[in-house]
Design an enzyme around this catalytic site. Structure first.
Site, PDB file in Angstrom:
ATOM      1  N   CYS A   1      28.346  79.812 101.804  1.00  0.00           N
ATOM      2  CA  CYS A   1      27.661  80.661 102.777  1.00  0.00           C
ATOM      3  C   CYS A   1      26.982  81.846 102.103  1.00  0.00           C
ATOM      4  O   CYS A   1      27.402  82.294 101.039  1.00  0.00           O
ATOM      5  CB  CYS A   1      28.669  81.205 103.775  1.00  0.00           C
TER       6      CYS A   1
ATOM      7  N   ARG B   1      22.236  78.718  97.659  1.00  0.00           N
ATOM      8  CA  ARG B   1      23.697  78.599  97.669  1.00  0.00           C
ATOM      9  C   ARG B   1      24.169  77.363  98.429  1.00  0.00           C
ATOM     10  O   ARG B   1      25.321  76.970  98.304  1.00  0.00           O
ATOM     11  CB  ARG B   1      24.315  79.850  98.317  1.00  0.00           C
TER      12      ARG B   1
ATOM     13  N   TRP C   1      27.657  77.146 105.290  1.00  0.00           N
ATOM     14  CA  TRP C   1      27.984  75.869 104.658  1.00  0.00           C
ATOM     15  C   TRP C   1      29.293  75.452 105.294  1.00  0.00           C
ATOM     16  O   TRP C   1      30.338  76.058 105.045  1.00  0.00           O
ATOM     17  CB  TRP C   1      28.117  76.075 103.155  1.00  0.00           C
TER      18      TRP C   1
ATOM     19  N   ASN D   1      31.908  84.762 104.743  1.00  0.00           N
ATOM     20  CA  ASN D   1      31.906  83.754 103.691  1.00  0.00           C
ATOM     21  C   ASN D   1      33.336  83.652 103.187  1.00  0.00           C
ATOM     22  O   ASN D   1      33.924  84.662 102.809  1.00  0.00           O
ATOM     23  CB  ASN D   1      30.954  84.196 102.562  1.00  0.00           C
ATOM     24  N   GLY D   2      33.899  82.455 103.207  1.00  0.00           N
ATOM     25  CA  GLY D   2      35.279  82.287 102.755  1.00  0.00           C
ATOM     26  C   GLY D   2      36.048  81.448 103.765  1.00  0.00           C
ATOM     27  O   GLY D   2      35.439  80.773 104.603  1.00  0.00           O
TER      28      GLY D   2
ATOM     29  N   GLU E   1      28.167  65.680  81.315  1.00  0.00           N
ATOM     30  CA  GLU E   1      27.233  66.593  81.973  1.00  0.00           C
ATOM     31  C   GLU E   1      25.985  65.844  82.457  1.00  0.00           C
ATOM     32  O   GLU E   1      25.472  66.098  83.546  1.00  0.00           O
ATOM     33  CB  GLU E   1      26.862  67.736  81.003  1.00  0.00           C
TER      34      GLU E   1
ATOM     35  N   LYS F   1      24.679  65.600  86.340  1.00  0.00           N
ATOM     36  CA  LYS F   1      23.334  66.050  86.735  1.00  0.00           C
ATOM     37  C   LYS F   1      22.639  64.988  87.558  1.00  0.00           C
ATOM     38  O   LYS F   1      22.088  65.259  88.612  1.00  0.00           O
ATOM     39  CB  LYS F   1      22.549  66.327  85.450  1.00  0.00           C
TER      40      LYS F   1
ATOM     41  N   GLU G   1      24.286  64.460  91.077  1.00  0.00           N
ATOM     42  CA  GLU G   1      24.207  65.512  92.083  1.00  0.00           C
ATOM     43  C   GLU G   1      22.813  65.694  92.671  1.00  0.00           C
ATOM     44  O   GLU G   1      22.691  66.075  93.830  1.00  0.00           O
ATOM     45  CB  GLU G   1      24.825  66.835  91.622  1.00  0.00           C
TER      46      GLU G   1
ATOM     47  N   HIS H   1      37.786  48.795  77.955  1.00  0.00           N
ATOM     48  CA  HIS H   1      39.059  48.900  78.663  1.00  0.00           C
ATOM     49  C   HIS H   1      38.867  48.899  80.173  1.00  0.00           C
ATOM     50  O   HIS H   1      39.763  49.318  80.906  1.00  0.00           O
ATOM     51  CB  HIS H   1      39.802  50.160  78.203  1.00  0.00           C
TER      52      HIS H   1
ATOM     53  N   LYS I   1      25.716  76.217  95.559  1.00  0.00           N
ATOM     54  CA  LYS I   1      25.578  76.772  94.209  1.00  0.00           C
ATOM     55  C   LYS I   1      26.881  77.399  93.743  1.00  0.00           C
ATOM     56  O   LYS I   1      27.281  77.259  92.610  1.00  0.00           O
ATOM     57  CB  LYS I   1      24.447  77.811  94.194  1.00  0.00           C
TER      58      LYS I   1
HETATM   59  O1  M6R Z   1      29.538  79.025  88.969  1.00  0.00           O
HETATM   60  P1  M6R Z   1      30.388  78.043  88.208  1.00  0.00           P
HETATM   61  O2  M6R Z   1      29.877  77.782  86.839  1.00  0.00           O
HETATM   62  O3  M6R Z   1      31.830  78.403  88.208  1.00  0.00           O
HETATM   63  O4  M6R Z   1      30.267  76.689  89.017  1.00  0.00           O
HETATM   64  C1  M6R Z   1      31.038  75.585  88.666  1.00  0.00           C
HETATM   65  C2  M6R Z   1      30.528  74.342  89.333  1.00  0.00           C
HETATM   66  O5  M6R Z   1      30.597  74.461  90.716  1.00  0.00           O
HETATM   67  C3  M6R Z   1      29.087  74.044  88.935  1.00  0.00           C
HETATM   68  O6  M6R Z   1      28.943  73.928  87.558  1.00  0.00           O
HETATM   69  C4  M6R Z   1      28.617  72.737  89.621  1.00  0.00           C
HETATM   70  O7  M6R Z   1      29.296  71.650  89.071  1.00  0.00           O
HETATM   71  C5  M6R Z   1      27.108  72.599  89.490  1.00  0.00           C
HETATM   72  N1  M6R Z   1      26.579  72.047  90.689  1.00  0.00           N
HETATM   73  C6  M6R Z   1      26.684  71.728  88.366  1.00  0.00           C
HETATM   74  O8  M6R Z   1      25.333  71.488  88.314  1.00  0.00           O
END
Ligand code: M6R
Length: 626
Positions: free
Chosen positions: A2, A27, A88, A114-115, A499, A503, A506, A522, A621
Site C-alpha cells: 500500500c 509499490r 494492495w 499500510n500494514g 536471479e 526476473k 515476475e 536428479h 515493490k
Molecule cells: O526491498 P527488498 O530488496 O528487501 O525486496 C526484496 C524482494 O521483495 C524483492 O527483491 C523482490 O523479489 C523483487 N520483486 C525482485 O525483482
C-alpha cells in the site's frame, strides 16, 4: 504494498493527493482512494482498479459544479487537507468498499493504513459488542472505529489510546472533520516519511511522492507520532512525550524518479547500471603506498579489522536480494575463507538459528523496509550478532537499525522488478568480502589491487553488454512464447541463474526456474521437451566441460538452448543454438554482467506478451507485510 499520501497546506489537496498516489503506483496496488476535508466536510472517494478509475470517479463527482481556481469545484473535493491511499489487498478482495480511506461510524474520522493489524478480529468483536457495524472486510476499518470510540474532542489523544490496542504493523494517516488543522501520522514497522514544506506539510510512504513539494524530510521511527499542521510538525514518542527529530535532505531530484525518455522504468533502470555500479564502487576505492596500489576503503561505514575477525557470515534477505546473498556467500568463501550462509529471511526468522556473538550478519534489502528481512535483522541482533545493512534507501528502517550501513548508490528504483539494485548489491558484497579477505590475510595487497582493478572495469563492461540489447530483443521476439524456460549454471552462475529466472517469471509470467546444472539429472531434466528453452550461464571456466554436457543432455530432449559466456570463448558454439557474449572478468565477478542479458530478455518478453513490466500483476515493490 500500500501507498499513503497526506497533505495539509494552502493548495487544493485533491490534485496533490492524486499526483502523490501516482508516484507510489510502483509499490503495487489494486484500488485507491482519497479523503478530503473542506467546505463540504469530510469527503471520501474510492475506486477499485487503476488510479485512473479514481481520477475519473472524482472528476465525475465534481463535474457540473463550479470550478475553483485550482480546477476543482468549490463544494466537492475542495479542501486544503486530505489523505490518499493505494491499496494492495490483504484482508478482503480488491473492491471499492475495501479500499481506503476507511471512516468511523460518524463518518468524521478517516484513516489510511499500510500494514496488517494482527488482532483486528478481536477488536472487531469487541467493537461489535458495543454496537459498531462494519462495512468492509478489512483489518483497517477497526482503527477508524477504535479512534472514534476514544474520541472526545482531541484527535491526538484518541489516536494515542487506540494505538495501545493495536498489534501488528502500521503506517497511518488520520484526519478528523472536527480538526481542520491537523493530520496525524503514525508508524510501526511500515514506512512513512514526513515532507516539510513552506506553509504546507506532507506524509508519504516513500520520498518520490514528496519531491514535487519538498526534499526536506523527517523519517518517523517505530511507534512515533507526527502531528502535521500547515506551518509545523510536532513529534511524540509512544509515551506521548514531545520529541525532536532531525530534518534530512534528499539529494536525488524528481527527475531521477521519472522515466527520462524510456518506455518503462525497468528499461531505464537496466540502462542505469553502469552509472549505479560506478557510484557504488568509486567512493570505496583508494590508492595507497609507494606503489599506489588500490585498497577498499570501508572506514566511512565503520568497517574495521574487528569485523573481519568474525567466525561466520550470515547473509539474510528476500527475493532478488537473497540472490545477492547467494553471491555473497560464494564470495566470502572464495576471498575470505570464512564459513558463510545465505539465508531466506522469511525462513530464518522462524527457525531457531544457531548463532553466536562472533557472527556477522549482513542484511540486504533494496527498500530497507521488507517485513521478513527486518524480522531477521532483529532476531540476529537479539542473538548478539553484529549487523551490516546493504540498502538503497537512506533513512530506511534497515539503515536505522543496523550497526553499519553500506548504501548501494543506485538511485531510486521504481520498477517492481529489481535490476540496478541487484547489481549494486553485488558490488557491495564483493567489496566487503574482498576487504575481509585482505584483513584476514587471505589476499595480499597485490591480489587485492588486481581484483579491484577488475571491479573497476565492470561499469564499462556492463555498458558493452547493454550495447548488445538488440540481439536480445530479436531473441526474445522468437522465444517469448516458450512455455518453460530454465536457467542453469554452477557456482556463481547458479546464483545468477536464480536471479534470471525470477526476473523472467515476475514480469513475463512465464514458468521459469533455475537449477544448479549438476542437479538436472536428479529430476528437472524430466521436464525438458521441445517447448523448453534452457539458458546456460557458462562463466566458470573450470566447469565448461560439465556445462557443455548439460547443454547436450537437454538438447537431446529437444529443448532449445542458449548460452551466456565470455566473448573469447567458443566452447559452446557447436552445442548451443544461440550464444550471447559478455566481456572477460574474473569468474567470481560475472553475475554483475551475465544477469544483464537476462534482465533485458525478461523485459522484452514482458512487453511482447503485452504486460506492464513496471507493475507486474500480484506483486508489490516493497513487501512491508508478511
Ligand atoms: O526491498 P527488498 O530488496 O528487501 O525486496 C526484496 C524482494 O521483495 C524483492 O527483491 C523482490 O523479489 C523483487 N520483486 C525482485 O525483482
Amino acid at each position: 504494498m500500500c501507498g499513503i499520501v497526506g497533505y495539509i497546506g494552502v493548495k487544493e489537496a485533491t490534485p496533490v493527493l492524486l499526483k502523490g498516489l501516482k508516484k507510489l503506483e510502483y509499490r503495487g496496488y489494486d484500488s485507491a482512494g482519497i479523503a478530503v476535508l473542506g467546505g463540504g466536510g469530510l469527503e471520501v472517494c474510492k475506486a477499485k482498479g487503476a488510479l485512473k478509475n479514481l481520477e475519473e470517479k472524482v472528476s465525475a463527482l465534481t463535474s457540473g459544479a463550479p470550478a475553483s481556481q485550482a480546477g476543482f469545484p468549490e463544494a466537492q473535493f475542495s479542501g486544503t487537507m486530505g489523505i490518499g491511499h493505494t491499496r494492495w489487498a490483504t484482508h478482503g478482495e480488491p473492491s471499492d468498499i475495501n479500499s481506503h480511506p476507511h471512516t468511523d461510524v460518524s463518518g468524521k474520522i478517516a484513516v489510511v493504513h499500510n500494514g496488517i493489524i494482527e488482532n483486528h478480529g478481536k477488536i472487531k468483536e469487541w467493537l461489535s459488542g458495543r454496537g459498531v457495524s462494519f462495512r468492509s472486510e478489512t483489518d483497517t476499518e477497526v482503527i477508524a472505529h477504535l479512534i472514534n470510540y476514544y474520541y472526545s474532542g482531541d484527535i491526538l489523544a484518541a489516536v494515542q489510546e487506540a494505538l495501545k490496542r493495536l498489534e501488528g504493523s502500521y503506517a497511518l494517516g488520520i484526519i478528523c472533520e472536527n480538526d481542520r488543522d491537523h493530520i496525524i501520522a503514525v508508524r510501526k514497522e511500515s514506512p512513512l516519511v514526513i515532507g516539510r514544506g513552506r506553509g504546507e506539510n506532507l506524509i508519504a510512504s516513500d520520498v518520490p511522492a514528496l519531491l514535487a513539494y519538498t526534499r526536506d524530510v523527517y523519517y518517523l521511527d517505530d511507534r512515533e507520532i507526527a502531528v502535521l499542521s500547515r506551518d509545523d510538525v510536532a513529534f511524540y514518542n509512544e509515551d506521548g512525550e514531545r520529541i525532536r527529530k532531525t530534518l534530512s535532505h534528499v539529494d536525488w531530484d524528481a527527475a531521477a524518479a521519472e522515466k527520462g525518455g524510456y518506455e518503462h522504468f525497468m528499461l531505464k533502470e537496466i540502462n542505469e547500471q553502469p552509472k549505479a555500479l560506478t557510484d557504488t564502487l568509486r567512493p570505496r576505492i583508494i590508492r595507497d603506498g609507494q606503489l599506489s596500489l588500490r585498497s577498499v576503503n570501508l572506514t566511512e561505514i565503520g568497517f574495521d579489522a574487528s569485523w573481519a575477525e568474525a567466525k561466520r557470515v550470515v547473509i539474510c534477505a528476500c527475493g532478488t536480494a537473497w540472490h545477492a546473498a547467494m553471491v555473497g556467500k560464494y564470495a566470502f568463501e572464495h576471498f575470505a575463507r570464512i564459513p558463510s550462509d545465505a539465508e531466506i529471511a522469511s525462513e530464518y526468522r522462524y527457525r531457531n538459528p544457531i548463532s553466536s556473538p562472533r557472527d556477522i550478519c549482513i542484511i540486504i534489502s533494496q527498500s530497507g523496509e521488507t517485513a521478513d528481512t527486518l524480522a531477521a535483522l532483529r532476531l540476529a541482533k537479539k542473538n548478539g550478532g553484529r549487523i551490516i545493512a546493504i540498502t538503497n534507501v537512506v533513512g530506511s528502517t534497515l539503515a536505522r537499525e543496523a550497526d553499519l550501513v553500506m548504501y548501494t548508490w543506485a538511485g531510486p528504483e521504481i520498477a517492481v522488478a529489481s535490476t540496478k539494485a541487484f547489481t549494486t548489491q553485488l558490488m557491495c558484497v564483493y567489496l566487503i568480502a574482498l576487504q575481509t579477505g585482505f584483513l584476514r590475510g587471505h589476499l595480499d595487497q597485490e591480489e587485492l589491487d588486481r581484483h579491484i582493478a577488475a571491479l573497476e572495469q565492470i561499469p564499462a563492461q556492463a555498458e558493452t553488454v547493454l550495447a548488445g540489447k538488440e540481439a536480445i530483443q530479436r531473441f526474445a521476439s522468437l522465444c517469448f512464447n516458450k512455455s518453460k524456460v530454465f536457467f542453469i549454471g554452477r557456482l556463481f552462475d547458479y546464483a545468477a541463474s536464480l536471479e534470471s529466472a525470477l526476473k523472467l517469471k515476475e514480469i513475463s509470467y512465464t514458468h521459469s526456474e533455475a537449477f544448479a546444472a549438476g542437479e538436472l539429472k536428479h529430476g528437472p531434466i524430466a521436464l525438458a521437451d521441445e517447448s523448453t528453452l534452457v539458458t546456460a550461464l557458462c562463466t566458470q571456466e573450470a566447469l565448461f566441460e560439465k556445462m557443455d554436457s548439460n547443454i547436450k543432455e537437454v538438447k537431446a530432449r529437444k529443448a532449445s538452448t542458449s548460452v551466456i559466456t565470455y566473448d573469447d570463448v567458443h566452447h559452446f558454439d557447436r552445442s548451443a543454438d544461440t550464444v550471447f557474449r559478455i566481456p572477460r572478468t574474473p569468474d567470481c565477478f560475472t553475475p554483475m554482467l551475465s544477469v544483464i542479458p537476462c534482465q533485458l530478455y525478461a523485459y522484452y518478453c514482458s512487453v511482447l506478451r503485452g504486460n506492464d513490466p513496471d507493475k507486474p500483476r500480484n506483486l508489490a515493490k516493497s513487501v512491508t507485510v508478511e
